[in-house]
Design a protein around this motif. Structure first.
Motif, PDB file in Angstrom:
ATOM      1  N   VAL A 293      66.299  12.921 -26.877  1.00 20.03           N
ATOM      2  CA  VAL A 293      67.657  13.263 -27.294  1.00 20.03           C
ATOM      3  C   VAL A 293      68.070  14.555 -26.592  1.00 20.03           C
ATOM      4  O   VAL A 293      67.398  15.580 -26.711  1.00 20.03           O
ATOM      5  N   LEU A 294      69.162  14.476 -25.845  1.00 18.27           N
ATOM      6  CA  LEU A 294      69.654  15.643 -25.100  1.00 18.27           C
ATOM      7  C   LEU A 294      71.026  16.061 -25.633  1.00 18.27           C
ATOM      8  O   LEU A 294      71.906  15.203 -25.806  1.00 18.27           O
ATOM      9  N   PRO A 295      71.227  17.350 -25.885  1.00 25.00           N
ATOM     10  CA  PRO A 295      72.544  17.804 -26.342  1.00 25.00           C
ATOM     11  C   PRO A 295      73.563  17.789 -25.204  1.00 25.00           C
ATOM     12  O   PRO A 295      73.216  18.027 -24.044  1.00 25.00           O
ATOM     13  N   LEU A 296      74.801  17.482 -25.533  1.00 28.47           N
ATOM     14  CA  LEU A 296      75.895  17.542 -24.565  1.00 28.47           C
ATOM     15  C   LEU A 296      76.615  18.883 -24.747  1.00 28.47           C
ATOM     16  O   LEU A 296      77.114  19.180 -25.835  1.00 28.47           O
ATOM     17  N   HIS A 297      76.663  19.689 -23.680  1.00 27.31           N
ATOM     18  CA  HIS A 297      77.305  21.000 -23.752  1.00 27.31           C
ATOM     19  C   HIS A 297      78.642  20.989 -23.020  1.00 27.31           C
ATOM     20  O   HIS A 297      78.790  20.307 -22.010  1.00 27.31           O
ATOM     21  N   ASP A 298      79.593  21.772 -23.523  1.00 20.48           N
ATOM     22  CA  ASP A 298      80.819  21.988 -22.752  1.00 20.48           C
ATOM     23  C   ASP A 298      80.585  23.137 -21.771  1.00 20.48           C
ATOM     24  O   ASP A 298      79.460  23.630 -21.643  1.00 20.48           O
ATOM     25  N   ALA A 299      81.640  23.582 -21.084  1.00 23.63           N
ATOM     26  CA  ALA A 299      81.487  24.608 -20.048  1.00 23.63           C
ATOM     27  C   ALA A 299      81.003  25.937 -20.606  1.00 23.63           C
ATOM     28  O   ALA A 299      80.442  26.756 -19.886  1.00 23.63           O
ATOM     29  N   ARG A 300      81.211  26.167 -21.915  1.00 21.97           N
ATOM     30  CA  ARG A 300      80.760  27.418 -22.537  1.00 21.97           C
ATOM     31  C   ARG A 300      79.481  27.212 -23.349  1.00 21.97           C
ATOM     32  O   ARG A 300      79.170  28.003 -24.227  1.00 21.97           O
ATOM     33  N   TRP A 301      78.786  26.093 -23.041  1.00 23.85           N
ATOM     34  CA  TRP A 301      77.491  25.787 -23.650  1.00 23.85           C
ATOM     35  C   TRP A 301      77.579  25.601 -25.171  1.00 23.85           C
ATOM     36  O   TRP A 301      76.639  25.873 -25.897  1.00 23.85           O
ATOM     37  N   ARG A 302      78.708  25.096 -25.627  1.00 28.40           N
ATOM     38  CA  ARG A 302      78.811  24.687 -27.032  1.00 28.40           C
ATOM     39  C   ARG A 302      78.514  23.190 -27.097  1.00 28.40           C
ATOM     40  O   ARG A 302      79.012  22.417 -26.281  1.00 28.40           O
ATOM     41  N   VAL A 303      77.729  22.779 -28.058  1.00 27.56           N
ATOM     42  CA  VAL A 303      77.327  21.365 -28.150  1.00 27.56           C
ATOM     43  C   VAL A 303      78.455  20.542 -28.772  1.00 27.56           C
ATOM     44  O   VAL A 303      79.048  20.944 -29.774  1.00 27.56           O
ATOM     45  N   PHE A 304      78.759  19.375 -28.154  1.00 29.87           N
ATOM     46  CA  PHE A 304      79.796  18.500 -28.711  1.00 29.87           C
ATOM     47  C   PHE A 304      79.298  17.069 -28.938  1.00 29.87           C
ATOM     48  O   PHE A 304      80.051  16.195 -29.357  1.00 29.87           O
ATOM     49  N   GLY A 305      78.002  16.831 -28.691  1.00 27.54           N
ATOM     50  CA  GLY A 305      77.461  15.490 -28.917  1.00 27.54           C
ATOM     51  C   GLY A 305      76.055  15.380 -28.358  1.00 27.54           C
ATOM     52  O   GLY A 305      75.414  16.388 -28.037  1.00 27.54           O
ATOM     53  N   ILE A 306      75.561  14.148 -28.243  1.00 26.88           N
ATOM     54  CA  ILE A 306      74.214  13.933 -27.706  1.00 26.88           C
ATOM     55  C   ILE A 306      74.179  12.704 -26.795  1.00 26.88           C
ATOM     56  O   ILE A 306      75.002  11.787 -26.916  1.00 26.88           O
ATOM     57  N   LEU A 307      73.219  12.727 -25.863  1.00 22.80           N
ATOM     58  CA  LEU A 307      72.845  11.535 -25.094  1.00 22.80           C
ATOM     59  C   LEU A 307      71.433  11.189 -25.510  1.00 22.80           C
ATOM     60  O   LEU A 307      70.538  12.037 -25.460  1.00 22.80           O
ATOM     61  N   GLY A 308      71.224   9.960 -25.966  1.00 26.50           N
ATOM     62  CA  GLY A 308      69.896   9.527 -26.393  1.00 26.50           C
ATOM     63  C   GLY A 308      69.351   8.413 -25.517  1.00 26.50           C
ATOM     64  O   GLY A 308      70.110   7.566 -25.038  1.00 26.50           O
ATOM     65  N   LEU A 309      68.038   8.446 -25.279  1.00 21.91           N
ATOM     66  CA  LEU A 309      67.371   7.376 -24.535  1.00 21.91           C
ATOM     67  C   LEU A 309      66.062   7.038 -25.242  1.00 21.91           C
ATOM     68  O   LEU A 309      65.388   7.926 -25.775  1.00 21.91           O
ATOM     69  N   ASP A 310      65.706   5.753 -25.254  1.00 20.39           N
ATOM     70  CA  ASP A 310      64.399   5.372 -25.794  1.00 20.39           C
ATOM     71  C   ASP A 310      63.835   4.201 -25.011  1.00 20.39           C
ATOM     72  O   ASP A 310      64.551   3.530 -24.260  1.00 20.39           O
ATOM     73  N   THR A 311      62.536   3.961 -25.184  1.00 20.75           N
ATOM     74  CA  THR A 311      61.851   2.870 -24.469  1.00 20.75           C
ATOM     75  C   THR A 311      61.314   1.834 -25.449  1.00 20.75           C
ATOM     76  O   THR A 311      60.319   1.171 -25.165  1.00 20.75           O
ATOM     77  N   LEU A 312      61.958   1.700 -26.598  1.00 22.48           N
ATOM     78  CA  LEU A 312      61.465   0.768 -27.618  1.00 22.48           C
ATOM     79  C   LEU A 312      61.475  -0.680 -27.138  1.00 22.48           C
ATOM     80  O   LEU A 312      60.705  -1.515 -27.647  1.00 22.48           O
ATOM     81  N   GLN A 313      62.353  -0.996 -26.158  1.00 16.61           N
ATOM     82  CA  GLN A 313      62.404  -2.376 -25.658  1.00 16.61           C
ATOM     83  C   GLN A 313      61.374  -2.633 -24.563  1.00 16.61           C
ATOM     84  O   GLN A 313      61.184  -3.773 -24.153  1.00 16.61           O
ATOM     85  N   ASP A 314      60.713  -1.573 -24.097  1.00 13.66           N
ATOM     86  CA  ASP A 314      59.719  -1.731 -23.032  1.00 13.66           C
ATOM     87  C   ASP A 314      58.385  -2.158 -23.644  1.00 13.66           C
ATOM     88  O   ASP A 314      57.923  -1.587 -24.628  1.00 13.66           O
ATOM     89  N   GLN A 315      57.767  -3.149 -23.043  1.00  9.61           N
ATOM     90  CA  GLN A 315      56.513  -3.693 -23.572  1.00  9.61           C
ATOM     91  C   GLN A 315      55.311  -2.804 -23.266  1.00  9.61           C
ATOM     92  O   GLN A 315      54.268  -2.903 -23.922  1.00  9.61           O
ATOM     93  N   CYS A 316      55.443  -1.935 -22.262  1.00  9.61           N
ATOM     94  CA  CYS A 316      54.320  -1.085 -21.884  1.00  9.61           C
ATOM     95  C   CYS A 316      54.171   0.071 -22.871  1.00  9.61           C
ATOM     96  O   CYS A 316      55.100   0.841 -23.081  1.00  9.61           O
ATOM     97  N   GLU A 317      53.020   0.192 -23.508  1.00  8.81           N
ATOM     98  CA  GLU A 317      52.810   1.213 -24.537  1.00  8.81           C
ATOM     99  C   GLU A 317      52.804   2.622 -23.964  1.00  8.81           C
ATOM    100  O   GLU A 317      53.086   3.586 -24.664  1.00  8.81           O
ATOM    101  N   LYS A 318      52.468   2.762 -22.658  1.00  4.88           N
ATOM    102  CA  LYS A 318      52.399   4.091 -22.044  1.00  4.88           C
ATOM    103  C   LYS A 318      53.727   4.446 -21.353  1.00  4.88           C
ATOM    104  O   LYS A 318      53.758   5.226 -20.412  1.00  4.88           O
ATOM    105  N   SER A 319      54.806   3.850 -21.830  1.00 10.37           N
ATOM    106  CA  SER A 319      56.114   4.090 -21.239  1.00 10.37           C
ATOM    107  C   SER A 319      56.656   5.427 -21.730  1.00 10.37           C
ATOM    108  O   SER A 319      57.109   5.548 -22.864  1.00 10.37           O
ATOM    109  N   ILE A 320      56.585   6.446 -20.866  1.00 13.09           N
ATOM    110  CA  ILE A 320      57.007   7.792 -21.258  1.00 13.09           C
ATOM    111  C   ILE A 320      58.007   8.343 -20.245  1.00 13.09           C
ATOM    112  O   ILE A 320      58.147   7.816 -19.146  1.00 13.09           O
ATOM    113  N   PHE A 321      58.714   9.396 -20.637  1.00 15.59           N
ATOM    114  CA  PHE A 321      59.651  10.064 -19.735  1.00 15.59           C
ATOM    115  C   PHE A 321      58.957  11.247 -19.063  1.00 15.59           C
ATOM    116  O   PHE A 321      58.394  12.104 -19.740  1.00 15.59           O
TER     117      PHE A 321
END
Length: 532
Positions: A293-321
């Motif tokens: 989960v990564l925070p979304l910052h505006d130009a003054r580094w205030r957070v206005f949301g998030i970008l999320g990613l996961d590998t739950l659909q990947d069959q490989c158990e060692k699937s990491i970022f």
């Protein structure tokens, strides 16, 4: 005057019905009578030389930043930059570095907290250091650039990876610039960038991705003052994730990422114990994988949301970022933030236009229609070098009753396909008012400028068979255009990275888009006060 501005000035001066011999006589007169002193010529040459030098320096700065930002995350580490600068001229500039860093943190208060330099802050940092040295400031900056360029290294494979990633990030910005005020193309470009990077540099991991934006929690404030609404996600996850709402009192790490302002990485969700699974149909034994989960910052580094990613659909158990992937995803967040706020700015400008037209119509019955355009970059090279590469997006059409049609999917005008509307492109090129007549219908094309006086948008005003408006109506039109420009300039000024927002009215804190029009009335009120 630029070339397009000079041509437009002459065009307005001679009018439409002038004969070719008269134009030739005027041209000969100007050539014969125009005089330039030696001092004026030298001053002009110096200006051209300075502009050329500044353009070259800008290119070198951009190239250096991109070379250093090898993972295309959109920022540089302040400590790393300062450490390298500390050995400039054999360490003689340490005092200058310390003073410049203090001034930089004063100008960008968020730096002491986040420690990251945007391209603009990086340029400012170098300029501040140069100002602390004795001697020629321009020469010092050039020496700083040469020093840093030779010290920053990047392997060939890293360079190819960085180049590909940067192209995908540019596609996100282009989607924002060519989509009118729609966010859908931007969301698609974000997920496409993630998918392409996963194929090229991420071992073809199968990922889910989603974007959630912060909103005020009006329905159930007891669950927290703000909530996260999931506004976009990868196609397979839409039935479970899209339009869902996450509250602070629910399971999840998203609010922790928001509060800390840093990415939160969970390599094994099955062992964490505080993960919210939107797909309740997925069996417990299949709830395995990594979450980021990564925070979304505006130009003054205030957070206005998030970008999320996961590998739950990947069959490989060692699937990491991996770390280089996470750094790139920070770049995606940065690119999305720029695109998102670019569209917010355009929405605000259009709101000003709507408010201005509402004010104008009861006062100017002689105006038949007003069409509002926004300028967007073109995709192809222009046919002639004098033509800039852009398109015009028709955003608002207003008839003589004041009824408005706002185009959610804008009609795009290209120069080569719209010869009868060439006056709009002349207006854009010159950033000056353009007058024309088409089949007896008179048009006044008026540009809205950005902060560098480039054309941001156009009001195409049709006054029918009238060659000019009655004096009172002309006066009201000029007043409306002046106030609309002032309000747009204020909106653009606020969107600058180095400018903290100064709210003209308390009501504007509630909803920027809805209240952008208030700026128009505020400037009108200021005008009245000055007249009184």
């Amino acid at each position: 005057l630029t070339l397009p501005q000079f041509v437009q000035l002459m065009d307005n001066f001679v009018g439409e019905d002038i004969s070719l011999p008269t134009v030739k006589r005027l041209s000969a007169f100007i050539k014969g009578e125009y005089k330039q002193t030696k001092k004026e010529k030298m001053k002009q040459l110096e200006k051209v030389h300075h502009m050329s030098h500044m353009a070259q320096r800008k290119q070198l700065l951009e190239a250096l930043f991109e070379k250093w930002d090898s993972n295309a995350c959109g920022s540089l580490d302040l400590k790393e930059v300062a450490a390298l600068l500390s050995i400039f001229k054999g360490g003689m500039g340490k005092v200058a570095l310390m003073k410049a860093r203090e001034q930089l943190c004063s100008r960008y208060p968020q730096l002491s907290r986040v420690g990251k330099l945007s391209p603009k802050a990086f340029q400012t940092f170098l300029e501040l250091i140069a100002s602390e040295f004795t001697g020629n400031e321009d020469e010092t900056i050039d020496n700083l650039l040469k020093f840093l360029t030779t010290r920053v290294e990047k392997s060939h494979s890293k360079s190819l990876q960085s180049s590909a990633r940067r192209k995908w990030l540019q596609d996100i910005q282009q989607a924002a610039e060519t989509s009118g005020t729609s966010m859908e193309p931007v969301y698609k470009a974000v997920f496409k960038a993630l998918s392409q990077d996963m194929e090229a540099h991420g071992d073809n991991k199968r990922i889910s991705a989603y974007i959630a934006l912060l909103e005020e929690n009006q329905l159930s404030p007891e669950q927290g003052q703000v909530l996260l609404r999931y506004v976009a996600c990868t196609a397979d996850d839409a039935p479970y994730v899209l339009n869902q709402v996450l509250h602070r009192d629910m399971k999840g790490v998203s609010f922790a990422a928001i509060d800390q302002g840093k990415p939160i990485y969970v390599p094994r969700v099955q062992l964490h114990g505080n993960i919210h699974f939107w797909n309740s149909d997925r069996p417990v034994e299949e709830r395995k994988g990594s979450l980021l989960v990564l925070p979304l910052h505006d130009a003054r580094w205030r957070v206005f949301g998030i970008l999320g990613l996961d590998t739950l659909q990947d069959q490989c158990e060692k699937s990491i970022f991996l770390s280089h992937e996470i750094t790139f995803y920070e770049g995606v967040c940065h690119a999305f933030s720029k695109a998102y706020h670019h569209i917010c700015m355009r929405e605000n400008v259009l709101q000003v236009a709507v408010t201005a037209l509402d004010w104008l119509y009861p006062r100017t019955p002689s105006i038949h229609t007003v069409t509002t355009y926004l300028v967007a970059p073109g995709k192809d090279k222009p046919l002639f070098s004098l033509w800039q590469n852009y398109a015009l997006c028709k955003m608002i059409t207003t008839d003589n009753t004041g009824q408005k049609e706002i185009h959610s999917s804008p009609v795009v005008l290209l120069r080569e396909e719209n010869l009868l509307r060439d006056y709009l492109f002349k207006c854009t090129d010159s950033s000056e008012v353009t007058l024309t007549s088409i089949y007896g219908e008179h048009h006044i094309a008026v540009p809205l400028h950005d902060l560098s006086r480039q054309t941001l948008g156009i009001f195409d005003i049709s006054i029918g068979q009238h060659k000019k408006l009655p004096p009172e109506e002309q006066k009201d039109l000029q007043k409306m255009l002046k106030m609309a420009q002032a309000a747009c300039s204020e909106i653009l000024q606020r969107s600058l990275e180095e400018t903290e927002p100064t709210h003209v009215l308390e009501a504007e804190r509630v909803a920027n888009v809805r209240h952008a029009g208030i700026l128009f009335h505020w400037f009108m009120l200021q005008e009245l006060r000055e007249c009184v």
